[in-house]
Design a protein around this motif. Sequence first.
Motif, PDB file in Angstrom:
ATOM      1  N   HIS A  69       0.826  -1.209   0.000  1.00 40.71           N
ATOM      2  CA  HIS A  69       0.000   0.000   0.000  1.00 40.71           C
ATOM      3  C   HIS A  69       0.864   1.265   0.000  1.00 40.71           C
ATOM      4  O   HIS A  69       0.333   2.371  -0.142  1.00 40.71           O
ATOM      5  CB  HIS A  69      -0.931   0.019   1.216  1.00 40.71           C
ATOM      6  CG  HIS A  69      -2.133  -0.840   1.049  1.00 40.71           C
ATOM      7  ND1 HIS A  69      -2.181  -2.141   1.488  1.00 40.71           N
ATOM      8  CD2 HIS A  69      -3.335  -0.596   0.464  1.00 40.71           C
ATOM      9  CE1 HIS A  69      -3.366  -2.648   1.202  1.00 40.71           C
ATOM     10  NE2 HIS A  69      -4.074  -1.738   0.570  1.00 40.71           N
ATOM     11  N   CYS A  70       2.171   1.120   0.164  1.00 36.09           N
ATOM     12  CA  CYS A  70       3.085   2.263   0.303  1.00 36.09           C
ATOM     13  C   CYS A  70       4.109   2.357  -0.823  1.00 36.09           C
ATOM     14  O   CYS A  70       5.150   2.993  -0.667  1.00 36.09           O
ATOM     15  CB  CYS A  70       3.821   2.168   1.639  1.00 36.09           C
ATOM     16  SG  CYS A  70       2.762   2.179   3.082  1.00 36.09           S
ATOM     17  N   ILE A  71       3.833   1.759  -1.965  1.00 31.94           N
ATOM     18  CA  ILE A  71       4.774   1.811  -3.081  1.00 31.94           C
ATOM     19  C   ILE A  71       4.529   3.131  -3.840  1.00 31.94           C
ATOM     20  O   ILE A  71       3.427   3.375  -4.321  1.00 31.94           O
ATOM     21  CB  ILE A  71       4.599   0.610  -4.038  1.00 31.94           C
ATOM     22  CG1 ILE A  71       4.738  -0.720  -3.280  1.00 31.94           C
ATOM     23  CG2 ILE A  71       5.577   0.708  -5.203  1.00 31.94           C
ATOM     24  CD1 ILE A  71       6.091  -0.974  -2.660  1.00 31.94           C
ATOM     25  N   PRO A  72       5.554   3.981  -3.934  1.00 27.73           N
ATOM     26  CA  PRO A  72       5.376   5.277  -4.591  1.00 27.73           C
ATOM     27  C   PRO A  72       5.054   5.140  -6.081  1.00 27.73           C
ATOM     28  O   PRO A  72       5.520   4.208  -6.738  1.00 27.73           O
ATOM     29  CB  PRO A  72       6.728   5.971  -4.410  1.00 27.73           C
ATOM     30  CG  PRO A  72       7.489   5.167  -3.433  1.00 27.73           C
ATOM     31  CD  PRO A  72       6.904   3.795  -3.423  1.00 27.73           C
ATOM     32  N   GLU A  73       4.289   6.085  -6.599  1.00 27.30           N
ATOM     33  CA  GLU A  73       3.958   6.080  -8.024  1.00 27.30           C
ATOM     34  C   GLU A  73       5.204   6.149  -8.897  1.00 27.30           C
ATOM     35  O   GLU A  73       5.234   5.580  -9.980  1.00 27.30           O
ATOM     36  CB  GLU A  73       3.031   7.250  -8.369  1.00 27.30           C
ATOM     37  CG  GLU A  73       1.602   7.020  -7.991  1.00 27.30           C
ATOM     38  CD  GLU A  73       0.681   8.135  -8.463  1.00 27.30           C
ATOM     39  OE1 GLU A  73       1.172   9.181  -8.942  1.00 27.30           O
ATOM     40  OE2 GLU A  73      -0.533   7.951  -8.338  1.00 27.30           O
ATOM     41  N   TRP A  74       6.247   6.850  -8.449  1.00 26.91           N
ATOM     42  CA  TRP A  74       7.445   6.991  -9.277  1.00 26.91           C
ATOM     43  C   TRP A  74       8.097   5.645  -9.578  1.00 26.91           C
ATOM     44  O   TRP A  74       8.825   5.523 -10.559  1.00 26.91           O
ATOM     45  CB  TRP A  74       8.451   7.969  -8.679  1.00 26.91           C
ATOM     46  CG  TRP A  74       8.927   7.694  -7.287  1.00 26.91           C
ATOM     47  CD1 TRP A  74       8.501   8.305  -6.145  1.00 26.91           C
ATOM     48  CD2 TRP A  74       9.922   6.751  -6.879  1.00 26.91           C
ATOM     49  NE1 TRP A  74       9.169   7.801  -5.055  1.00 26.91           N
ATOM     50  CE2 TRP A  74      10.050   6.843  -5.474  1.00 26.91           C
ATOM     51  CE3 TRP A  74      10.723   5.833  -7.553  1.00 26.91           C
ATOM     52  CZ2 TRP A  74      10.938   6.060  -4.743  1.00 26.91           C
ATOM     53  CZ3 TRP A  74      11.609   5.049  -6.821  1.00 26.91           C
ATOM     54  CH2 TRP A  74      11.716   5.173  -5.443  1.00 26.91           C
ATOM     55  N   VAL A  75       7.837   4.608  -8.778  1.00 29.06           N
ATOM     56  CA  VAL A  75       8.363   3.272  -9.048  1.00 29.06           C
ATOM     57  C   VAL A  75       7.826   2.771 -10.386  1.00 29.06           C
ATOM     58  O   VAL A  75       8.546   2.171 -11.173  1.00 29.06           O
ATOM     59  CB  VAL A  75       7.990   2.299  -7.906  1.00 29.06           C
ATOM     60  CG1 VAL A  75       8.203   0.856  -8.325  1.00 29.06           C
ATOM     61  CG2 VAL A  75       8.796   2.615  -6.661  1.00 29.06           C
ATOM     62  N   ASP A  76       6.571   3.032 -10.657  1.00 32.84           N
ATOM     63  CA  ASP A  76       5.921   2.563 -11.878  1.00 32.84           C
ATOM     64  C   ASP A  76       6.449   3.288 -13.119  1.00 32.84           C
ATOM     65  O   ASP A  76       6.483   2.721 -14.193  1.00 32.84           O
ATOM     66  CB  ASP A  76       4.411   2.758 -11.766  1.00 32.84           C
ATOM     67  CG  ASP A  76       3.624   1.817 -12.656  1.00 32.84           C
ATOM     68  OD1 ASP A  76       4.164   0.773 -13.065  1.00 32.84           O
ATOM     69  OD2 ASP A  76       2.462   2.129 -12.942  1.00 32.84           O
ATOM     70  N   GLN A  77       6.901   4.512 -12.963  1.00 31.10           N
ATOM     71  CA  GLN A  77       7.388   5.291 -14.101  1.00 31.10           C
ATOM     72  C   GLN A  77       8.631   4.681 -14.728  1.00 31.10           C
ATOM     73  O   GLN A  77       8.796   4.713 -15.935  1.00 31.10           O
ATOM     74  CB  GLN A  77       7.670   6.724 -13.670  1.00 31.10           C
ATOM     75  CG  GLN A  77       6.423   7.467 -13.282  1.00 31.10           C
ATOM     76  CD  GLN A  77       6.721   8.800 -12.617  1.00 31.10           C
ATOM     77  OE1 GLN A  77       7.867   9.169 -12.402  1.00 31.10           O
ATOM     78  NE2 GLN A  77       5.669   9.528 -12.290  1.00 31.10           N
ATOM     79  N   GLY A  78       9.496   4.088 -13.910  1.00 34.80           N
ATOM     80  CA  GLY A  78      10.720   3.515 -14.447  1.00 34.80           C
ATOM     81  C   GLY A  78      10.667   2.021 -14.587  1.00 34.80           C
ATOM     82  O   GLY A  78      11.666   1.382 -14.859  1.00 34.80           O
ATOM     83  N   ASN A  79       9.494   1.430 -14.396  1.00 31.17           N
ATOM     84  CA  ASN A  79       9.393  -0.022 -14.424  1.00 31.17           C
ATOM     85  C   ASN A  79       8.988  -0.501 -15.804  1.00 31.17           C
ATOM     86  O   ASN A  79       8.033  -0.015 -16.394  1.00 31.17           O
ATOM     87  CB  ASN A  79       8.368  -0.493 -13.386  1.00 31.17           C
ATOM     88  CG  ASN A  79       8.489  -1.970 -13.121  1.00 31.17           C
ATOM     89  OD1 ASN A  79       8.180  -2.766 -13.981  1.00 31.17           O
ATOM     90  ND2 ASN A  79       8.927  -2.321 -11.937  1.00 31.17           N
ATOM     91  N   SER A  80       9.699  -1.483 -16.313  1.00 30.29           N
ATOM     92  CA  SER A  80       9.434  -2.004 -17.655  1.00 30.29           C
ATOM     93  C   SER A  80       8.394  -3.117 -17.650  1.00 30.29           C
ATOM     94  O   SER A  80       8.102  -3.687 -18.685  1.00 30.29           O
ATOM     95  CB  SER A  80      10.740  -2.536 -18.253  1.00 30.29           C
ATOM     96  OG  SER A  80      11.240  -3.587 -17.441  1.00 30.29           O
ATOM     97  N   GLU A  81       7.829  -3.410 -16.494  1.00 26.65           N
ATOM     98  CA  GLU A  81       6.897  -4.532 -16.385  1.00 26.65           C
ATOM     99  C   GLU A  81       5.452  -4.059 -16.584  1.00 26.65           C
ATOM    100  O   GLU A  81       4.597  -4.227 -15.740  1.00 26.65           O
ATOM    101  CB  GLU A  81       7.053  -5.191 -15.030  1.00 26.65           C
ATOM    102  CG  GLU A  81       8.476  -5.561 -14.766  1.00 26.65           C
ATOM    103  CD  GLU A  81       8.607  -6.883 -14.085  1.00 26.65           C
ATOM    104  OE1 GLU A  81       7.605  -7.526 -13.800  1.00 26.65           O
ATOM    105  OE2 GLU A  81       9.735  -7.273 -13.862  1.00 26.65           O
ATOM    106  N   LYS A  82       5.186  -3.460 -17.705  1.00 28.24           N
ATOM    107  CA  LYS A  82       3.830  -2.971 -17.992  1.00 28.24           C
ATOM    108  C   LYS A  82       2.942  -4.139 -18.380  1.00 28.24           C
ATOM    109  O   LYS A  82       3.393  -5.131 -18.921  1.00 28.24           O
ATOM    110  CB  LYS A  82       3.867  -1.941 -19.122  1.00 28.24           C
ATOM    111  CG  LYS A  82       4.720  -0.723 -18.779  1.00 28.24           C
ATOM    112  CD  LYS A  82       4.106   0.069 -17.680  1.00 28.24           C
ATOM    113  CE  LYS A  82       4.959   1.294 -17.375  1.00 28.24           C
ATOM    114  NZ  LYS A  82       4.554   1.997 -16.214  1.00 28.24           N
ATOM    115  N   ASP A  83       1.665  -3.969 -18.099  1.00 30.23           N
ATOM    116  CA  ASP A  83       0.681  -5.028 -18.433  1.00 30.23           C
ATOM    117  C   ASP A  83       0.534  -5.185 -19.927  1.00 30.23           C
ATOM    118  O   ASP A  83       0.656  -4.339 -20.690  1.00 30.23           O
ATOM    119  CB  ASP A  83      -0.690  -4.679 -17.857  1.00 30.23           C
ATOM    120  CG  ASP A  83      -0.643  -4.659 -16.329  1.00 30.23           C
ATOM    121  OD1 ASP A  83       0.064  -5.487 -15.743  1.00 30.23           O
ATOM    122  OD2 ASP A  83      -1.321  -3.793 -15.765  1.00 30.23           O
TER     123      ASP A  83
END
Length: 83
Positions: A69-83
């Motif tokens: 519940h505490c994972i920052p949104e910025w983690v998703d910006q640099g993550n290549s594991e998109k759906d």
Amino acid sequence: MEEIKFMPYERAKKIVTGIVDEEHIGEANRRIFNVYDRNGKSLCWYAAEDILKEARVKRLDDAYDHILHCIPEWVDQGNSEKD
């Protein structure tokens, strides 16, 4: 100071594949919870003592959902594991 925005729990569950209790590299006798994706990339980390207090638990296994519940949104910006 900018407010930290957290990603939705369901998205965090898809990205995060491991949370590991590790020793802090720069501080002896300090534990961190390092968050990893399925490629072994470290996404972010948390001070173990703080997370355990926030979650009101004594073990990482019991704090896992709290961390998701505490994972920052910025983690998703640099993550290549998109759906």
